[in-house]
Design an enzyme around this catalytic site. Structure first.
Site, PDB file in Angstrom:
ATOM      1  N   SER A 155      48.032  11.405  24.363  1.00  0.00           N
ATOM      2  CA  SER A 155      46.635  10.997  24.106  1.00  0.00           C
ATOM      3  C   SER A 155      46.047  11.845  22.991  1.00  0.00           C
ATOM      4  O   SER A 155      46.591  12.908  22.651  1.00  0.00           O
ATOM      5  CB  SER A 155      45.836  11.226  25.396  1.00  0.00           C
ATOM      6  OG  SER A 155      44.445  11.200  25.162  1.00  0.00           O
ATOM      7  N   TYR A 170      41.888  14.790  32.676  1.00  0.00           N
ATOM      8  CA  TYR A 170      42.725  13.963  31.789  1.00  0.00           C
ATOM      9  C   TYR A 170      43.271  14.815  30.630  1.00  0.00           C
ATOM     10  O   TYR A 170      44.458  14.747  30.294  1.00  0.00           O
ATOM     11  CB  TYR A 170      41.884  12.796  31.270  1.00  0.00           C
ATOM     12  CG  TYR A 170      42.606  11.755  30.462  1.00  0.00           C
ATOM     13  CD1 TYR A 170      43.388  10.784  31.085  1.00  0.00           C
ATOM     14  CD2 TYR A 170      42.502  11.714  29.075  1.00  0.00           C
ATOM     15  CE1 TYR A 170      44.040   9.801  30.343  1.00  0.00           C
ATOM     16  CE2 TYR A 170      43.145  10.739  28.324  1.00  0.00           C
ATOM     17  CZ  TYR A 170      43.914   9.785  28.972  1.00  0.00           C
ATOM     18  OH  TYR A 170      44.559   8.803  28.227  1.00  0.00           O
TER      19      TYR A 170
HETATM   20  P1  NAP Z   1      45.566   0.436  31.694  1.00  0.00           P
HETATM   21  O1  NAP Z   1      45.487  -0.925  31.132  1.00  0.00           O
HETATM   22  O2  NAP Z   1      44.573   0.894  32.712  1.00  0.00           O
HETATM   23  O3  NAP Z   1      47.045   0.665  32.240  1.00  0.00           O
HETATM   24  C1  NAP Z   1      47.386   1.730  33.062  1.00  0.00           C
HETATM   25  C2  NAP Z   1      48.609   1.354  33.835  1.00  0.00           C
HETATM   26  O4  NAP Z   1      48.992   2.465  34.658  1.00  0.00           O
HETATM   27  C3  NAP Z   1      48.383   0.160  34.734  1.00  0.00           C
HETATM   28  O5  NAP Z   1      49.347  -0.819  34.454  1.00  0.00           O
HETATM   29  C4  NAP Z   1      48.565   0.743  36.130  1.00  0.00           C
HETATM   30  O6  NAP Z   1      49.318  -0.114  36.952  1.00  0.00           O
HETATM   31  C5  NAP Z   1      49.426   1.947  35.882  1.00  0.00           C
HETATM   32  N1  NAP Z   1      49.280   2.927  36.964  1.00  0.00           N
HETATM   33  C6  NAP Z   1      48.219   3.718  37.236  1.00  0.00           C
HETATM   34  N2  NAP Z   1      48.482   4.464  38.321  1.00  0.00           N
HETATM   35  C7  NAP Z   1      49.738   4.143  38.732  1.00  0.00           C
HETATM   36  C8  NAP Z   1      50.566   4.583  39.787  1.00  0.00           C
HETATM   37  N3  NAP Z   1      50.179   5.521  40.661  1.00  0.00           N
HETATM   38  N4  NAP Z   1      51.807   4.024  39.921  1.00  0.00           N
HETATM   39  C9  NAP Z   1      52.213   3.064  39.053  1.00  0.00           C
HETATM   40  N5  NAP Z   1      51.477   2.615  38.026  1.00  0.00           N
HETATM   41  C10 NAP Z   1      50.251   3.152  37.866  1.00  0.00           C
HETATM   42  O7  NAP Z   1      45.421   1.515  30.533  1.00  0.00           O
HETATM   43  P2  NAP Z   1      46.153   1.682  29.136  1.00  0.00           P
HETATM   44  O8  NAP Z   1      45.081   1.998  28.189  1.00  0.00           O
HETATM   45  O9  NAP Z   1      47.105   0.600  28.856  1.00  0.00           O
HETATM   46  O10 NAP Z   1      46.925   3.055  29.419  1.00  0.00           O
HETATM   47  C11 NAP Z   1      48.329   3.198  29.392  1.00  0.00           C
HETATM   48  C12 NAP Z   1      48.650   4.654  29.095  1.00  0.00           C
HETATM   49  O11 NAP Z   1      48.169   4.985  27.801  1.00  0.00           O
HETATM   50  C13 NAP Z   1      47.986   5.664  30.040  1.00  0.00           C
HETATM   51  O12 NAP Z   1      48.849   6.735  30.282  1.00  0.00           O
HETATM   52  C14 NAP Z   1      46.783   6.128  29.245  1.00  0.00           C
HETATM   53  O13 NAP Z   1      46.312   7.381  29.641  1.00  0.00           O
HETATM   54  C15 NAP Z   1      47.368   6.151  27.868  1.00  0.00           C
HETATM   55  N6  NAP Z   1      46.422   6.134  26.768  1.00  0.00           N
HETATM   56  C16 NAP Z   1      45.496   5.145  26.649  1.00  0.00           C
HETATM   57  C17 NAP Z   1      44.645   5.139  25.558  1.00  0.00           C
HETATM   58  C18 NAP Z   1      43.593   4.101  25.341  1.00  0.00           C
HETATM   59  O14 NAP Z   1      42.724   4.326  24.486  1.00  0.00           O
HETATM   60  N7  NAP Z   1      43.602   2.984  26.052  1.00  0.00           N
HETATM   61  C19 NAP Z   1      44.760   6.123  24.604  1.00  0.00           C
HETATM   62  C20 NAP Z   1      45.708   7.138  24.777  1.00  0.00           C
HETATM   63  C21 NAP Z   1      46.535   7.122  25.848  1.00  0.00           C
HETATM   64  P3  NAP Z   1      48.649  -1.148  37.988  1.00  0.00           P
HETATM   65  O15 NAP Z   1      47.613  -1.899  37.235  1.00  0.00           O
HETATM   66  O16 NAP Z   1      49.768  -1.968  38.385  1.00  0.00           O
HETATM   67  O17 NAP Z   1      48.104  -0.289  39.066  1.00  0.00           O
HETATM   68  C1  GCO Z   2      38.075   8.831  26.747  1.00  0.00           C
HETATM   69  C2  GCO Z   2      39.184   7.868  26.500  1.00  0.00           C
HETATM   70  C3  GCO Z   2      40.398   8.555  25.901  1.00  0.00           C
HETATM   71  C4  GCO Z   2      41.436   7.538  25.519  1.00  0.00           C
HETATM   72  C5  GCO Z   2      42.670   8.065  24.915  1.00  0.00           C
HETATM   73  C6  GCO Z   2      42.463   8.754  23.619  1.00  0.00           C
HETATM   74  O1  GCO Z   2      37.381   8.682  27.743  1.00  0.00           O
HETATM   75  O2  GCO Z   2      37.862   9.697  25.896  1.00  0.00           O
HETATM   76  O3  GCO Z   2      39.512   7.124  27.608  1.00  0.00           O
HETATM   77  O4  GCO Z   2      40.829   9.600  26.681  1.00  0.00           O
HETATM   78  O5  GCO Z   2      41.753   6.731  26.588  1.00  0.00           O
HETATM   79  O6  GCO Z   2      43.473   8.785  25.804  1.00  0.00           O
HETATM   80  O7  GCO Z   2      43.676   9.012  23.032  1.00  0.00           O
END
Ligand code: NAP
Ligand code: GCO
Length: 264
Positions: free
Chosen positions: A144, A157
C-alpha cells in the site's frame, strides 16, 4: 526472448471475488495460468464465481478465511491434490478500519493486523515447502501507500502494510536461494469497495473532499483502477522478473514521487 506468459502455471489469488484480486486473477487467466481464488464466506464466493462466469473466465474458488491456519492448510492441500503445486501466490486479501488511533480498541487493531499481516505469513508458510520442492515460486504481497506513508485514522493498516513490506523482504532473503521471488505491489488509491467511502458524493452532489485531495496528490490526476494492477502483477509472476527479489513496485500514478502542488 523475455517470457511474460503464465502458461502451465498454477496461481492462488487470495480474496479475489471482486476488486484488485479479481483483476489480478483475470489477468493471470488471460496470461495462461490456472487460477484458484478464495473468499471469506460462501455468499462472496458465489458472487465471485458468477462474476468470473459472466466474463467467460475459467477459475476455481473456495471458501477460506486467510487468518485461520487450519483452513489455509486445507485449501493448499486441496489445490495440491486436485490441481498441482502452486507456482504463484498473491496475498491480496485485506481489510481497513478508519478509526482515530486513540479511539481504536486493541481488538480492532489486531483484526487488521491479522488479515493484512499475519495472513500473508500463514499463506506464505503454507506454500513455500511446495515451491522449494518444485524448484521455483513467486509470492506477491499487495502492500500500500501506507507501507511508506501515514495518515490520520489508519494506524493499524499502516502498521500492517509497513510490516508486510518487511515480510516481503524477509521472505526474499530467507528463500531466495530456492529460486523463490517474493515481491510486493504497492497500489496507489484505487477505486474499489475498500475506498468507496472516500469517494461518496456529498448530500449536495459535490465530490467527497477526500476524492479531490487524492486527485491533487496524484500526478496522474485520477484514481487508479484494478486494471492498472494487471501488467505489474503479470510481470512479477512471470519468468521476466526472475532476478527481482524483495522489491516493492509502487503503482500509484506518481503519488510517492510528488511533494504536492506548489502554492499559486
Ligand atoms: P476489496 O474489494 O474490499 O477486496 C478485499 C478482499 O479481501 C475481498 O475480496 C475479501 O473477500 C478479502 N478478504 C478480507 N478478509 C478476508 C479473510 N479473512 N479471508 C479471506 N478473504 C478476505 O478491496 P481491494 O481494494 O480490492 O483490496 C485488495 C487488496 O489491495 C487489500 O489488501 C488492500 O489493502 C490492498 N490495497 C487497496 C488499495 C485501494 O486503494 N483500493 C490500495 C492499496 C492496497 P470477501 O469479499 O470474499 O470477504
Ligand atoms: C485510506 C485508503 C488507503 C488505500 C491504499 C493506499 O484510507 O487511506 O484506504 O489506505 O486503500 O492502501 O495505497
Amino acid at each position: 526472448m523475455v517470457d511474460f506468459s503464465l502458461k502451465n502455471k498454477i496461481a492462488l489469488v487470495t480474496g479475489a471475488s471482486h476488486g484488485i484480486g479479481f483483476a489480478i486473477a483475470e489477468a493471470y487467466i488471460k496470461a495462461g495460468a490456472t487460477v484458484v481464488f478464495n473468499s471469506s464466506n460462501p455468499e462472496s464466493l458465489e458472487r465471485g464465481l458468477k462474476a468470473y462466469k459472466e466474463k467467460g473466465l475459467d477459475v476455481r474458488g473456495y471458501v477460506c478465511d486467510v487468518t485461520k491456519e487450519d483452513q489455509v492448510a486445507q485449501l493448499v492441500s486441496t489445490i495440491e491434490k486436485e490441481i498441482g503445486t502452486i507456482d504463484i501466490l498473491v496475498n491480496n486479501a485485506g481489510i481497513i478500519k478508519r478509526i482515530p488511533m486513540c479511539d481504536m480498541s486493541v481488538n480492532e487493531f489486531n483484526q487488521v493486523i491479522d488479515v493484512d499481516l499475519v495472513a500473508p505469513f500463514i499463506m506464505s508458510k503454507a506454500v513455500i515447502p511446495g515451491m522449494i520442492k518444485k524448484g521455483h515460486g513467486k509470492i506477491i504481497n499487495i502492500c500500500s501507500m501506507m507501507s511508506e506513508l501515514g495518515r490520520e485514522t489508519v494506524s493499524a493498516y499502516a502498521a500492517a502494510k509497513g510490516g508486510l513490506k518487511m515480510l516481503t523482504r524477509n521472505i526474499a532473503s530467507e528463500y531466495g536461494e530456492y529460486n523463490i521471488q517474493c515481491n510486493g505491489i504497492g497500489p496507489g488509491y484505487i477505486a474499489t469497495s475498500q475506498t468507496a467511502p472516500l469517494r461518496e458524493l456529498q448530500p449536495d452532489g459535490s465530490r467527497h473532499p477526500f476524492d479531490a485531495f487524492i486527485i491533487s496528490k496524484t500526478p496522474a490526476a485520477r484514481w487508479g483502477t484494478p486494471e492498472d494492477l494487471m501488467g505489474p502483477a503479470i510481470f512479477l509472476a512471470s519468468d521476466a522478473s526472475d532476478f527481482i527479489n524483495g522489491h516493492i513496485l509502487y503503482v500509484d500514478g506518481g503519488i510517492l514521487a510528488y511533494i504536492g502542488k506548489q502554492p499559486k
